[in-house]
Write an enzyme that holds these catalytic residues in place. Structure first.
Site, short mmCIF file in Angstrom:
data_model
loop_
_atom_site.label_atom_id
_atom_site.label_comp_id
_atom_site.label_asym_id
_atom_site.label_seq_id
_atom_site.Cartn_x
_atom_site.Cartn_y
_atom_site.Cartn_z
N GLY A 67 0.81 -1.21 0.00
CA GLY A 67 0.00 0.00 0.00
C GLY A 67 0.85 1.26 0.00
N GLY A 77 0.79 5.41 1.45
CA GLY A 77 0.19 6.33 2.40
C GLY A 77 0.94 7.64 2.43
N VAL A 126 4.41 0.83 1.79
CA VAL A 126 4.51 -0.34 2.66
C VAL A 126 4.69 -1.58 1.79
CG1 VAL A 126 3.42 -1.69 4.49
CG2 VAL A 126 2.96 0.78 4.31
N LYS A 184 7.83 -0.24 6.11
CA LYS A 184 7.43 1.08 5.65
C LYS A 184 8.68 1.80 5.18
CE LYS A 184 3.35 2.14 8.47
NZ LYS A 184 2.77 3.13 9.43
N ASP A 220 -5.51 8.74 15.46
CA ASP A 220 -6.01 8.32 14.14
C ASP A 220 -6.56 6.89 14.19
OD1 ASP A 220 -6.65 8.90 11.52
OD2 ASP A 220 -4.70 8.33 10.72
#
Length: 323
Positions: free
Chosen positions: A13, A15, A20, A36, A130
């Site tokens: 993914g 972000g 990642v 990451k 978050d």
């Protein structure tokens, strides 16, 4: 655990903090991890996340960090943060893959795990800032169940840490923010409890509490609206959510208090019990308002609401001027 040598695999993914990847450590045996990665010049949030996770170790409900390193990739220095790999993806993935909703008994179990992680975070002096389904990772168990863990601490803050209120650039995800965070920029533990309530509703319904509103309508709904509690939820579950959605932050139940709520402590098989069979007086004794001696007279409530309304309108004028 040694962080070298490491072989990156598939992209999992993207972000705001970087990318990642799936990766493997090769020490004595291969070990599957997630990494990451971000250019070193843009790695401050990842480095901050590593520092915070190092202080939150030894909690089974928080994703484990294996360390970090820096590498040269295509001639650019890259910062890498090594984390537990979650084979089940995120809680958001689990909701979608389950047809859009989760059984209340599963929601009860996952909420208990998230609360345990939040207790550890808050007692260590941090606020996650978050909490949402995409930041809760899923780890399948051999018995067919799942364990969930809190992840993504790039926006976490120490309790009391000041931040400039820069609207409309929020420090978290707007749809999961609490009224006091929108109005005053407060990032304190009650924010995480409100976000948890929004996440619980999403697990139960598969829908965003505020639907897909424009930014102005979203802010107005958070400040003046009331999160809708699904009618299909048990009475104990509804009461749990009402404790999460107390508008005044100081009246909201803490993560530690919520761990003692019947929605968390009762066995899943008993969640369908009739309201009349539950001793609600036992629950009310744990109400923070009952223990603080706060006045509950109509006049005091009216004055409190009037003060809140005036301050809210003042803040909304500020919001409108920015938007």
């Amino acid at each position: 655990m040694e962080t070298k040598p490491t072989v990156k695999g598939n992209l999992l993914g993207r972000g705001r903090h970087g990318r990642v990847y799936s990766a493997f450590f090769f020490n004595h045996t291969p070990h599957h991890v997630a990494v990451k990665s971000a250019f070193s010049s843009h790695s401050s949030l990842l480095a901050k996340e590593k520092r915070i996770l190092s202080e939150l170790q030894h909690c089974p409900e928080i994703v484990h960090c294996y360390g970090d390193d820096s590498t040269m990739e295509e001639g650019v220095e890259t910062y890498n943060l090594f984390l537990e790999y979650a084979p089940g993806g995120s809680l958001g993935d689990l909701i979608r893959n389950s047809g859009g909703t989760l059984p209340e008994s599963d929601v009860q179990l996952y909420t208990r795990m998230i609360l345990k992680g939040l207790c550890h975070i808050h007692e260590k002096g941090y606020v996650h800032c978050d909490i949402k389904p995409s930041n809760i990772l899923v780890f399948p168990l051999e018995d067919g169940g799942n364990k969930v863990k809190i992840a993504d601490f790039g926006l976490a803050k120490r309790v009391g840490e000041e931040r400039a209120l820069q609207l409309p650039q929020f420090s978290g995800t707007p749809a999961y923010m609490s009224p006091e965070s929108v109005l005053y920029g407060e990032d304190e533990p009650p924010l995480d409890v409100w976000s948890l309530g929004i996440t619980v509703v999403e697990m139960l319904t598969g829908k965003l509490v505020w639907r897909r509103l424009g930014k102005e309508d979203l802010l107005f709904s958070i400040v003046f609206g009331k999160p809708e509690i699904p009618e299909s939820v048990s009475e104990v579950g509804k009461d749990f959510l009402r404790r999460c959605f107390r508008r005044e932050a100081k009246e909201r139940w803490t993560a530690r208090m919520l761990l003692n709520h019947p929605f968390i402590t009762e066995e899943p098989s008993s969640m369908a019990m009739e309201t009349s069979h539950f001793d609600w007086s036992r629950l009310k004794l744990r109400d923070p308002l009952a223990s603080t001696g706060s006045s509950s007279s109509p006049r005091s409530r009216s004055n409190s609401f009037f003060s809140w309304f005036c301050s809210s309108m003042q803040s909304l004028f500020k919001i409108s001027s920015v938007l």
